[in-house]
Design a protein around this motif. Structure first.
Motif, PDB file in Angstrom:
ATOM      1  N   GLU A 368      28.530  81.818 -47.303  1.00 30.60           N
ATOM      2  CA  GLU A 368      27.536  81.634 -46.249  1.00 30.60           C
ATOM      3  C   GLU A 368      27.783  80.323 -45.497  1.00 30.60           C
ATOM      4  N   GLU A 369      28.170  79.308 -46.242  1.00 32.44           N
ATOM      5  CA  GLU A 369      28.429  78.013 -45.594  1.00 32.44           C
ATOM      6  C   GLU A 369      29.659  78.101 -44.697  1.00 32.44           C
ATOM      7  N   ARG A 372      28.729  79.996 -41.581  1.00 33.21           N
ATOM      8  CA  ARG A 372      27.890  79.155 -40.721  1.00 33.21           C
ATOM      9  C   ARG A 372      28.761  78.162 -39.942  1.00 33.21           C
ATOM     10  N   LYS A 373      29.784  77.628 -40.595  1.00 31.63           N
ATOM     11  CA  LYS A 373      30.686  76.686 -39.933  1.00 31.63           C
ATOM     12  C   LYS A 373      31.426  77.363 -38.786  1.00 31.63           C
ATOM     13  N   ARG A 375      30.402  80.109 -37.130  1.00 32.80           N
ATOM     14  CA  ARG A 375      29.452  80.476 -36.077  1.00 32.80           C
ATOM     15  C   ARG A 375      29.015  79.257 -35.270  1.00 32.80           C
ATOM     16  N   ASP A 376      28.848  78.123 -35.911  1.00 37.69           N
ATOM     17  CA  ASP A 376      28.506  76.903 -35.178  1.00 37.69           C
ATOM     18  C   ASP A 376      29.602  76.570 -34.165  1.00 37.69           C
ATOM     19  N   ASP A 379      29.472  79.155 -31.348  1.00 37.92           N
ATOM     20  CA  ASP A 379      28.289  79.005 -30.495  1.00 37.92           C
ATOM     21  C   ASP A 379      28.458  77.889 -29.470  1.00 37.92           C
ATOM     22  N   GLU A 482      30.991  89.543 -43.433  1.00 40.05           N
ATOM     23  CA  GLU A 482      29.667  89.288 -44.010  1.00 40.05           C
ATOM     24  C   GLU A 482      29.097  90.541 -44.669  1.00 40.05           C
TER      25      GLU A 482
END
Length: 574
Positions: A368-369, A372-373, A375-376, A379, A482
């Motif tokens: 998940e981390e 998230r990295k 996707r950041d 984005d 995912e």
């Protein structure tokens, strides 16, 4: 900008080899079965007749690669042909020559890209190509003794290579009578009177490189100037030649070839690993799990971003000296990608993430981390790219330097075998991720980016917009990963410890690297090492087109054109 959505069907065009053989008639003396295509064997004095027919009447307008090799009883040149419109339409043209007289007709009048390829074949293997316009060594010094890829070449022999005598470029015999003659043939050798008369023009030879930051590595440009304009330029390569093909021929399929590939285009090297894995997996009949295919696709698109960020940053430095903004921004964003790939592969540059049959390992924990990295980063990428567009394409100085300079027309790009952003910047709609699908590309929604400008400006636009498409592909891969069931996350298939493909299996396979078509030809001999390993470098082809782009331009425009090719000399020289 024009773009085509990647097809999601399995409708693959097929090649009617019987019709091709009928078209060529008595020119064909034998047919062979290669793993990726059929091959026709022809006589060495009929090369141009055959290739002209295949190009003009059968649609094989892309001479993708030329492989030269030696057998116990003959030498052989293989022209790997494709169609720019249908990349899966392939044909190999095999030209055998006797051991005592390895002479074959040149293909340069048919495909301009054969010029450099045949010089390389002459240099490393020793095949001569009759009527070639400039048959001399291209990678090794002119005074080198022997041909390193011949079977009888002594690999342990040391050579002291002497340099050719330096010539004073200001001597009278370097003065050309007509500027048109300079453009076509270079400076004439006939001595003329020192006093210019009517019809004469002053020319000067200017050496650019090999140790110059604007040459993007150890590249020497022998430039002929007519006043302030470029009359001719001859790229002098080979300063970084490291015998990569020979080293791959000495390495085992299982583990010892893929690591070398990271050293070719070391700025965007994950596609290189796929270029090696694809043909070996095919001839060894190895499956790759779907989960591993998604991981490969995601990692490779990050690798494409690495190359494009560096290309844009160094290009801004080339054309108007922007070190503090674009160059630094490009390295900032490249570092962000490297951080992600370091988490995934454990390395920041020489990744070696691919393994035959899959990848080295799964995603880092906690997953998940890591997601998230990614996707950041994705984005914030649209705002980042908007900065690039404001500072580059919308910059007035950049436009003055790049619009309508370095023109490469579509047909000329095809003649030189240009691919990647260089060709797509000339409107050539050719991308192997879509046209010869591999990995997970044909199951994702993305576009091939093309521009019709044919100039330095268009090539930059293509790279910036390809970063957007890479982000689109990566986001879809993350969504898939995912949701992937935990009990089906297979990263490798069952691969034998020792791989020994059937003897005399021949294959040419290619992938779409950040620079263009990166292809590998392999011939197996039944052992665990290749009998022949040939690297088709996109940078090698793209650089060969520089004289077409630079003729008539000013020296600063020559530097801009060179930078727009996004060269890596490790890929050019191999």
């Amino acid at each position: 900008m024009s773009s085509d959505t990647v097809p999601t069907t399995d409708d693959t065009p097929t090649t009617d080899y019987d019709a091709i053989v009928e078209l060529l008639g008595e020119h064909v003396i034998e047919r062979e079965e290669h793993h990726n295509t059929e091959a026709v064997v022809i006589r060495p004095d009929e090369v141009q007749d055959v290739l002209f027919t295949l190009r003009d009447e059968a649609g094989f307008d892309h001479c993708s690669c030329l492989t030269a090799q030696e057998y116990d009883d003959r030498f052989e040149s293989i022209y790997h042909l494709r169609s720019f419109d249908e990349a899966t339409r392939e044909l190999s043209v095999v030209v055998p020559t006797p051991k005592d007289k390895p002479v074959s007709q040149t293909a340069t009048p048919v495909y301009q890209t054969a010029n450099w390829h045949e010089r390389e074949a002459y240099d490393l293997v020793g095949i001569e190509y009759g009527e070639h316009p400039n048959l001399r060594r291209i990678l090794l010094p002119e005074t080198w003794q022997g041909h390193p890829l011949r079977l009888d070449y002594d690999q342990e022999r040391h050579q002291i290579v002497t340099l050719s005598e330096h010539v004073n470029p200001l001597e009278a015999d370097r003065r050309a009578v007509e500027s048109d003659q300079v453009a076509e043939t270079g400076p004439v050798d006939a001595t003329v009177d020192d006093t210019p008369t009517a019809g004469e023009t002053e020319t000067m030879l200017l050496n650019i490189g090999p140790h110059h930051p604007a040459t993007h590595g150890v590249l020497h440009l022998e430039t002929t100037l007519d006043g302030e304009q470029v009359a001719d330029v001859n790229p002098d390569i080979g300063y970084l030649h490291r015998c990569e093909e020979q080293m791959c021929q000495q390495g085992t399929y299982r583990h010892k070839i893929i690591p070398y590939s990271n050293r070719w285009d070391y700025t965007a090297n994950l596609p290189n690993e796929w270029a090696v894995a694809r043909p070996i997996e095919e001839i060894a009949d190895l499956d790759v799990p779907e989960y591993a295919q998604v991981l490969r696709t995601m990692a490779t698109e990050f690798g494409r971003m690495l190359g494009h960020f560096l290309a844009v940053g160094t290009f801004a430095l080339d054309v108007y000296g922007d070190f503090t903004a674009i160059f630094q921004y490009a390295f900032r964003d490249r570092e962000l990608v490297q951080n992600i790939l370091e988490d995934l592969t454990g390395q920041r540059m020489m990744f070696y993430y691919f393994r035959l049959g899959g990848v080295a390992w799964d995603l880092p924990e906690p997953r998940e981390e890591f997601f998230r990295k990614i996707r950041d980063f994705l984005d914030q990428l649209p705002a980042t790219l908007e900065e690039y567009h404001n500072l580059l394409p919308r910059n007035e100085v950049f436009q003055i330097r790049c619009v309508d300079t370095g023109i490469l027309e579509p047909e000329m790009a095809k003649q030189y075998g240009c691919t990647g952003p260089v060709a797509r910047g000339s409107g050539v709609d050719y991308d192997l991720r879509r046209d010869d699908p591999y990995g997970y590309y044909d199951r994702l929604d993305w576009n091939v980016v093309t521009e019709d400008g044919c100039d330095n400006y268009a090539r930059v636009l293509v790279r910036l917009r390809e970063v957007e498409e890479s982000a689109n592909i990566i986001r879809q891969c993350v969504d898939l990963l995912e949701e992937w069931p935990e009990d089906d996350r297979q990263i490798q298939s069952n691969v034998p410890r020792t791989l020994k493909p059937d003897p005399d299996t021949e294959i040419y396979r290619a992938v779409e690297s950040a620079k263009g078509e990166l292809g590998i030809y392999i011939r197996s001999d039944g052992t665990d090492t290749p009998a022949r390993f040939k690297i088709r470098s996109p940078c090698f082809h793209n650089l060969s087109a520089l004289p077409e782009m630079a003729e008539g331009e000013y020296v600063p425009d020559l530097i801009a054109s060179l930078g727009s090719l996004d060269l890596v000399l490790g890929s050019v020289d191999r």
